[in-house]
Design a protein around this motif. Structure first.
Motif, short mmCIF file in Angstrom:
data_model
loop_
_atom_site.label_atom_id
_atom_site.label_comp_id
_atom_site.label_asym_id
_atom_site.label_seq_id
_atom_site.Cartn_x
_atom_site.Cartn_y
_atom_site.Cartn_z
N VAL A 101 0.84 -1.20 0.00
CA VAL A 101 0.00 0.00 0.00
C VAL A 101 0.87 1.25 0.00
O VAL A 101 0.63 2.19 -0.77
N ALA A 127 2.57 1.58 -3.44
CA ALA A 127 1.60 1.93 -4.48
C ALA A 127 1.22 3.40 -4.42
O ALA A 127 0.94 4.02 -5.45
N ALA A 158 0.77 1.28 -9.81
CA ALA A 158 -0.15 1.36 -8.67
C ALA A 158 -1.36 0.46 -8.89
O ALA A 158 -1.81 -0.21 -7.96
N ASP A 167 -2.38 -2.71 -6.62
CA ASP A 167 -3.70 -2.81 -6.03
C ASP A 167 -4.32 -4.18 -6.31
O ASP A 167 -4.96 -4.77 -5.44
N GLU A 168 -4.10 -4.69 -7.51
CA GLU A 168 -4.58 -6.04 -7.84
C GLU A 168 -3.88 -7.08 -6.97
O GLU A 168 -4.50 -8.03 -6.49
N ARG A 196 -2.61 -6.57 -3.99
CA ARG A 196 -3.16 -6.42 -2.64
C ARG A 196 -4.49 -7.13 -2.53
O ARG A 196 -4.72 -7.86 -1.56
#
Length: 70
Positions: A47, A50, A58, A62-63, A65
């Motif tokens: 996080v 990103a 980013a 996020d994918e 994460r």
């Protein structure tokens, strides 16, 4: 980890029997929670990274994460 350090520092106050019992329980708990804590640390790093990454990276992070949270 911090609790075990505190036990070592204040062990004389609590007594050896109490300190030993608590240390064993804390070691067990750390073992049980170790992998979950590792995942939590990894997620926090993803996080943070990103947040300063270019948009395409980013989005990929996020994918990742989201996948790790499954």
């Amino acid at each position: 980890r911090r609790m075990r350090a505190a036990l070592r520092a204040y062990g004389e106050v609590l007594g050896e029997q109490t300190t030993s019992t608590l240390a064993d329980e804390l070691k067990w708990l750390a073992t049980e929670l170790g992998e979950l804590r590792d995942l939590d640390v990894l997620l926090a790093r993803v996080v943070r990274f990103a947040a300063g990454a270019p948009p395409a990276l980013a989005a990929a992070l996020d994918e990742m994460r989201a996948w790790l949270l499954r």
